[in-house]
Design an enzyme around this catalytic site. Structure first.
Site, PDB file in Angstrom:
ATOM      1  N   HIS A 159      37.886  40.498  42.287  1.00  0.00           N
ATOM      2  CA  HIS A 159      38.162  40.077  43.471  1.00  0.00           C
ATOM      3  C   HIS A 159      37.627  41.393  44.495  1.00  0.00           C
ATOM      4  O   HIS A 159      37.725  42.511  43.784  1.00  0.00           O
ATOM      5  CB  HIS A 159      39.756  39.949  43.476  1.00  0.00           C
ATOM      6  CG  HIS A 159      40.546  39.472  44.572  1.00  0.00           C
ATOM      7  ND1 HIS A 159      40.938  40.477  45.903  1.00  0.00           N
ATOM      8  CD2 HIS A 159      40.952  38.359  44.921  1.00  0.00           C
ATOM      9  CE1 HIS A 159      41.414  39.765  46.689  1.00  0.00           C
ATOM     10  NE2 HIS A 159      41.677  38.711  46.359  1.00  0.00           N
ATOM     11  N   ASP A 168      43.456  44.300  36.605  1.00  0.00           N
ATOM     12  CA  ASP A 168      43.938  43.680  37.808  1.00  0.00           C
ATOM     13  C   ASP A 168      44.849  42.282  37.334  1.00  0.00           C
ATOM     14  O   ASP A 168      44.103  41.274  36.799  1.00  0.00           O
ATOM     15  CB  ASP A 168      43.071  43.272  38.604  1.00  0.00           C
ATOM     16  CG  ASP A 168      43.263  42.376  39.777  1.00  0.00           C
ATOM     17  OD1 ASP A 168      44.516  41.820  39.843  1.00  0.00           O
ATOM     18  OD2 ASP A 168      42.362  42.066  40.439  1.00  0.00           O
ATOM     19  N   GLN A 182      46.352  37.622  38.739  1.00  0.00           N
ATOM     20  CA  GLN A 182      46.136  36.018  38.242  1.00  0.00           C
ATOM     21  C   GLN A 182      46.876  35.897  36.703  1.00  0.00           C
ATOM     22  O   GLN A 182      46.981  34.744  36.320  1.00  0.00           O
ATOM     23  CB  GLN A 182      44.847  35.527  38.152  1.00  0.00           C
ATOM     24  CG  GLN A 182      44.214  35.428  39.492  1.00  0.00           C
ATOM     25  CD  GLN A 182      44.979  34.570  40.385  1.00  0.00           C
ATOM     26  OE1 GLN A 182      45.589  33.646  40.104  1.00  0.00           O
ATOM     27  NE2 GLN A 182      44.863  34.905  41.862  1.00  0.00           N
ATOM     28  N   LYS A 220      52.571  36.160  43.565  1.00  0.00           N
ATOM     29  CA  LYS A 220      51.769  35.232  42.587  1.00  0.00           C
ATOM     30  C   LYS A 220      52.440  34.804  41.472  1.00  0.00           C
ATOM     31  O   LYS A 220      52.076  34.411  40.367  1.00  0.00           O
ATOM     32  CB  LYS A 220      50.401  35.800  42.388  1.00  0.00           C
ATOM     33  CG  LYS A 220      49.378  35.886  43.613  1.00  0.00           C
ATOM     34  CD  LYS A 220      48.021  36.628  43.132  1.00  0.00           C
ATOM     35  CE  LYS A 220      47.144  37.035  44.244  1.00  0.00           C
ATOM     36  NZ  LYS A 220      46.716  35.885  45.114  1.00  0.00           N
ATOM     37  N   CYS A 224      37.406  35.576  48.017  1.00  0.00           N
ATOM     38  CA  CYS A 224      37.443  37.342  47.942  1.00  0.00           C
ATOM     39  C   CYS A 224      36.845  37.701  46.767  1.00  0.00           C
ATOM     40  O   CYS A 224      37.075  38.685  46.015  1.00  0.00           O
ATOM     41  CB  CYS A 224      38.993  37.738  48.149  1.00  0.00           C
ATOM     42  SG  CYS A 224      39.828  37.425  49.590  1.00  0.00           S
TER      43      CYS A 224
HETATM   44  N1  PLP Z   1      43.041  40.453  42.271  1.00  0.00           N
HETATM   45  C1  PLP Z   1      43.271  39.214  42.041  1.00  0.00           C
HETATM   46  C2  PLP Z   1      42.473  38.789  40.743  1.00  0.00           C
HETATM   47  C3  PLP Z   1      43.593  38.279  42.980  1.00  0.00           C
HETATM   48  O1  PLP Z   1      43.402  36.934  42.625  1.00  0.00           O
HETATM   49  C4  PLP Z   1      44.139  38.787  44.148  1.00  0.00           C
HETATM   50  C5  PLP Z   1      44.556  37.730  45.240  1.00  0.00           C
HETATM   51  O2  PLP Z   1      44.249  36.604  45.087  1.00  0.00           O
HETATM   52  C6  PLP Z   1      44.087  40.069  44.412  1.00  0.00           C
HETATM   53  C7  PLP Z   1      43.730  40.967  43.461  1.00  0.00           C
HETATM   54  C8  PLP Z   1      44.937  40.752  45.478  1.00  0.00           C
HETATM   55  O3  PLP Z   1      46.231  40.439  45.629  1.00  0.00           O
HETATM   56  P1  PLP Z   1      47.087  40.668  46.790  1.00  0.00           P
HETATM   57  O4  PLP Z   1      46.520  40.100  47.988  1.00  0.00           O
HETATM   58  O5  PLP Z   1      48.454  40.187  46.618  1.00  0.00           O
HETATM   59  O6  PLP Z   1      47.204  42.164  47.200  1.00  0.00           O
END
Ligand code: PLP
Length: 418
Positions: free
Chosen positions: A134, A211, A214, A237, A375
Site C-alpha cells: 500500500h 503492515d 488487512q 479495519k 492505494c
Molecule cells: N496498509 C494497508 C495494507 C492498507 O490496506 C491500508 C489501508 O487501506 C493502510 C496501510 C493504511 O491504513 P490507514 O489509512 O488506516 O492508515
C-alpha cells in the site's frame, strides 16, 4: 451428490444471524435496497458494543488522561491503559510498553520511518519492501531513502500476485537494514508468509516491520511468533473507530529510538535548557491521545475475541470460494490476484468496463464495493491494470451477500452492454 457436498461444505460454522444483529448498519437500506457491504478492506463496520462504549465513555467517563488527580481523570486513564493491555494480549506482545497508540497504520509506519529509519540508515544501506505494498508502506520509506541516501529495493511478485520468495531472498543481504512488508495485500488479498520472510531478514540483522492493516481480524496475530520488530494496524479495519491505530514495537528497538513528535505527555521534565523524555510507549505519544478511540478499539478487540478464529477463517474462505466461483462464470471477467493463499478479497476487471462504472451501478443496487487502484499504484502497473473492482468480505458477511454482489455485477454488466 456434488451439489449436496458443496452445500454441506458451505454451511457456516458461525451463527451469522446473531452476528449480523450486532451490526446495526447491516440492516439499513441504501438507494432503497437492503445494504450489502463488501468494502471491508477499506473499513469494517462497527458492532453495537463499540458504538455503545464510545457513547458511554463520553457520557460518563470523559476526562483527559494521565496526571489528573480527580476521579474522572483516573477513570479515563484506567480505561485507556486497560485498552493497551487488551491490545498487548491480542497481539501477544511481551508488555504494554510495546504498544504505542497512533492514528492508524499510516501514522505507525511514519513513526518508524522518522524515528528509526531516518536516524539509523546510512547512504548505501538498503530498505526492502515489495510490489504488493500500500502507498502507506512505500512513500515513508522513499522519503527516508531520499533523506539518508539509503536504497529502496523492491521484492517482485508473480502474475498471481504472490511475492516471489527466491527474488526476495536474493535481495536480502548485509546491507539490508530494514524490511517492511504487508501481511495481507489490500488490493489482492495475497497472504504473505510473514514468519518466513521475517526470519530471513533477521538472519542479516535487519529490523522488520509488518503492515498488519488487512490482517488484524483475518489471521492469527502473534508478534512474538512472527518475530518482527514492528507491527502496525488501524482500529477502523478491525471493527473499531477511525483515528486510532497501534504500533507494536519490540521493547529494545523502541527504547533505542528518539521521539518523533514532541509536546505534552512524551516528556519527563522540561526546562528551557533541557528536556528529558518519558519512558516508552509514552515517549511516542505526544499530546492528548485519542482516548475514546483506544477504548473503542479495545472493545472491538474484546468483541472479536469471543469468536473462534479458525471458524472465522473457515467462513471467510467459503465466502471467497463462492465469490471466485461466481466470478469465473462471468464472460470477460478476469480475476486479479490468484495467490494460493488469499484472504477474503476478490479483485477483478471486466474487459471494456471501467471499475468505477461498475461500482456506481452496484451502489444503485445497494451493494458497496470499491474500485480504483486501492492505494497500490505500483502493483496495478505490475499487473498491467489501471485499477480493479474489489469486493472484500468480513466474517459478518453471508453467502447470500456474495450472491447479491455477483447478481448485482451481472445486472450492471447487462445494463452496460445494452
Ligand atoms: N496498509 C494497508 C495494507 C492498507 O490496506 C491500508 C489501508 O487501506 C493502510 C496501510 C493504511 O491504513 P490507514 O489509512 O488506516 O492508515
Amino acid at each position: 451428490m456434488k451439489e449436496k457436498l458443496n452445500k454441506k461444505e458451505r454451511t457456516s460454522p458461525l451463527d451469522l444471524r446473531k452476528i449480523r444483529e450486532d451490526f446495526p448498519i447491516l440492516s439499513r437500506s441504501v438507494n432503497k435496497k437492503p445494504l450489502v457491504y463488501a468494502d471491508n478492506a477499506a473499513t469494517t463496520q462497527k458492532p453495537k458494543n463499540v458504538i455503545h462504549r464510545l457513547s458511554e465513555y463520553y457520557s460518563d467517563e470523559n476526562a483527559n488522561v494521565h496526571r489528573g488527580v480527580h476521579t474522572l481523570s483516573e477513570c479515563a486513564t484506567e480505561a485507556f491503559e486497560e485498552s493497551r493491555q487488551v491490545i498487548q494480549r491480542f497481539l501477544n506482545a511481551r508488555s504494554t510498553r510495546e504498544i504505542v497508540f497512533t492514528r492508524g497504520t499510516t501514522e505507525a509506519i511514519n513513526l518508524v520511518a522518522q524515528s528509526y529509519a531516518l536516524k539509523q540508515l546510512k547512504a548505501g544501506e538498503e530498505i526492502i519492501i515489495s510490489t504488493l505494498e500500500h502507498h502507506s508502506n512505500i512513500v515513508p520509506w522513499q522519503i527516508a531513502c531520499q533523506k539518508t541516501g539509503a536504497k529502496l529495493r523492491v521484492a517482485p511478485v508473480n502474475d498471481s500476485g504472490e511475492l516471489i520468495f527466491e527474488e526476495y531472498e536474493k535481495l536480502v543481504n548485509k546491507k539490508t537494514k530494514l524490511v517492511a512488508l504487508t501481511h495481507i495485500s489490500n488490493a489482492l488479498g495475497t497472504v504473505n508468509p510473514v514468519q518466513k520472510l521475517t526470519k530471513m531478514a533477521k538472519e542479516v540483522g535487519a529490523v522488520v516491520l509488518i503492515d498488519g492493516a488487512q490482517s488484524i481480524i483475518h489471521a492469527k496475530i502473534d508478534v512474538q511468533a512472527i518475530g518482527c520488530d514492528f507491527y502496525a494496524f488501524s482500529g477502523h479495519k478491525a471493527l473499531g473507530p477511525t483515528g486510532i491505530g497501534v504500533l507494536y514495537g519490540r521493547e529494545e528497538v523502541l527504547e533505542a529510538m528518539e521521539p518523533w513528535q514532541s509536546g505534552g505527555d512524551m516528556i519527563k521534565t522540561v526546562s528551557f535548557e533541557e528536556t528529558t523524555y518519558n519512558e516508552i510507549p509514552y515517549k511516542f505519544e505526544a499530546g492528548t491521545p485519542n482516548i475514546a478511540g483506544a477504548i473503542g478499539l479495545s472493545e472491538a478487540i474484546n468483541y472479536f475475541s469471543q469468536f473462534d478464529l479458525e471458524k472465522v477463517e473457515q467462513h471467510e474462505h467459503c465466502l471467497l470460494d463462492k465469490a471466485i466461483e461466481r466470478a469465473l462464470v462471468i464472460p470477460n471477467l478476469q480475476l486479479i490476484g490468484t495467490a494460493k493463499k488469499k484472504s477474503s478479497i476478490c479483485s477483478f476487471v471486466v474487459k471494456g468496463v471501467h471499475p468505477n462504472d461498475l461500482g456506481t451501478l452496484l451502489d444503485q443496487q445497494g451493494v458497496a464495493i470499491r474500485s480504483g487502484h486501492h492505494c497500490a499504484m505500483p502493483l496495478m502497473s505490475r499487473l498491467k491494470v489501471p485499477g480493479t473492482a474489489r469486493a472484500s468480505f468480513a466474517f459478518y458477511n453471508s453467502q447470500e451477500d456474495v450472491d447479491k454482489v455477483f447478481d448485482a455485477i451481472e445486472k450492471a454488466l447487462f445494463i452496460l452492454a445494452a
